[in-house]
Write a protein that holds these residues in place. Sequence first.
Motif, short mmCIF file in Angstrom:
data_model
loop_
_atom_site.label_atom_id
_atom_site.label_comp_id
_atom_site.label_asym_id
_atom_site.label_seq_id
_atom_site.Cartn_x
_atom_site.Cartn_y
_atom_site.Cartn_z
N SER A 248 27.26 56.48 54.56
CA SER A 248 26.94 56.69 55.96
C SER A 248 27.58 57.96 56.51
O SER A 248 28.73 58.27 56.22
N ASN A 249 26.81 58.67 57.34
CA ASN A 249 27.34 59.85 58.01
C ASN A 249 27.81 59.54 59.43
O ASN A 249 28.14 60.45 60.19
N TYR A 250 27.85 58.24 59.80
CA TYR A 250 28.25 57.91 61.17
C TYR A 250 29.32 56.85 61.27
O TYR A 250 29.91 56.65 62.34
N VAL A 251 29.63 56.14 60.22
CA VAL A 251 30.77 55.23 60.17
C VAL A 251 31.38 55.33 58.77
O VAL A 251 30.72 55.70 57.82
N GLY A 252 32.65 54.99 58.66
CA GLY A 252 33.29 54.95 57.36
C GLY A 252 33.91 56.24 56.89
O GLY A 252 34.44 56.31 55.78
N ASP A 253 33.87 57.30 57.72
CA ASP A 253 34.50 58.57 57.36
C ASP A 253 34.06 59.08 56.00
O ASP A 253 34.84 59.65 55.24
N GLY A 254 32.79 58.85 55.66
CA GLY A 254 32.25 59.35 54.41
C GLY A 254 32.57 58.52 53.19
O GLY A 254 32.14 58.85 52.08
N THR A 255 33.29 57.41 53.36
CA THR A 255 33.66 56.57 52.21
C THR A 255 32.60 55.54 51.87
O THR A 255 32.60 55.01 50.75
N GLY A 256 31.73 55.21 52.82
CA GLY A 256 30.78 54.13 52.61
C GLY A 256 31.38 52.76 52.79
O GLY A 256 30.73 51.75 52.54
N LEU A 257 32.62 52.69 53.27
CA LEU A 257 33.32 51.42 53.47
C LEU A 257 33.81 51.31 54.91
O LEU A 257 34.35 52.27 55.47
#
Length: 313
Positions: A248-257
């Motif tokens: 995700s580019n909007y939550v998770g700071d780029g981690t996907g978690l």
Amino acid sequence: MSYTGPDFDPAPPRRLRRPLTVAVAALVPGALLGWLVYDTTASDTNASDGRGSQRTAASSPAPAPAPASPTPTPTPTPSRDDDKPGAPDGPLKGKVVVIDPGHNPNNFRHATEINSKVDIGTGRKECDTTGTSTNSGYPEADFTLDVAHRLRALLQQQGATVKLTHDADRPYGPCIDERARVGNQAHADAVVSIHADGSVSGNRGFHVILPGAVHQGAADTRPIVDSSRDLGERIAGNFVRATGSAPSNYVGDGTGLVTREDLGGLNLSTVPKVFIECGNMRDSKDAALLTSGAWRQKAALGLSEGIVSFLRG
């Protein structure tokens, strides 16, 4: 599922998180490159989009609900493939996996029932929601069932016993507390709740939601926090590889978690459990993927490989 709605309050303000484990972090750069290539070529969309069911007033209006039913909440009827033994010599023989397809295609017909509140430990929230849809009307509930069926078949080939929380075989629901009980009562080795988000256009990518450490009322997730994170990290890494989608580019700071403490399906679980938002149905590029049968098969494969990795250690 959207971050606006009865069981999905807005996520807490974004904070910097420590980096993911080396295994997942190493996957993300390659995934981003794969996503850019896939993004320019994906065009396999399903032309048979169905009725849209919306969660919020900002979405397209849902059909008017039918009068409230006087009958009590129905007991779920197992789908015909539930509890079907997996491959006798498969690597997951003896393992139990519960798949939770988000929402129910008929929820919009039962507004009174799904708006009734249930205890989630930290408070009370609505039984369920209608889910979101693509702008062309493909419902999240149809998407989640399709991926659930594909995932079930893959896991059964590996020898697992697979249960679904529902298979559109009941008028509405189940409620979020009942969904948690299905996994608990099955003594599941892993539970995955499948969703798609309903954020704004331009927000793209998948994210896996992990349970936070909750100890309040009927909820005590402390025993499953670490195992659920392990499950979520393995799913995230394999989802990147199988689908080519970026985190995700909007939550998770780029981690996907993302870690949440406000979701009843996680708060009430006593077995390792995660949610996955496979993409944003309200973004046209993500919607093109989510409505593609070929891409949904890749999504199921990524989920399956993550679960297999978790269960085999």
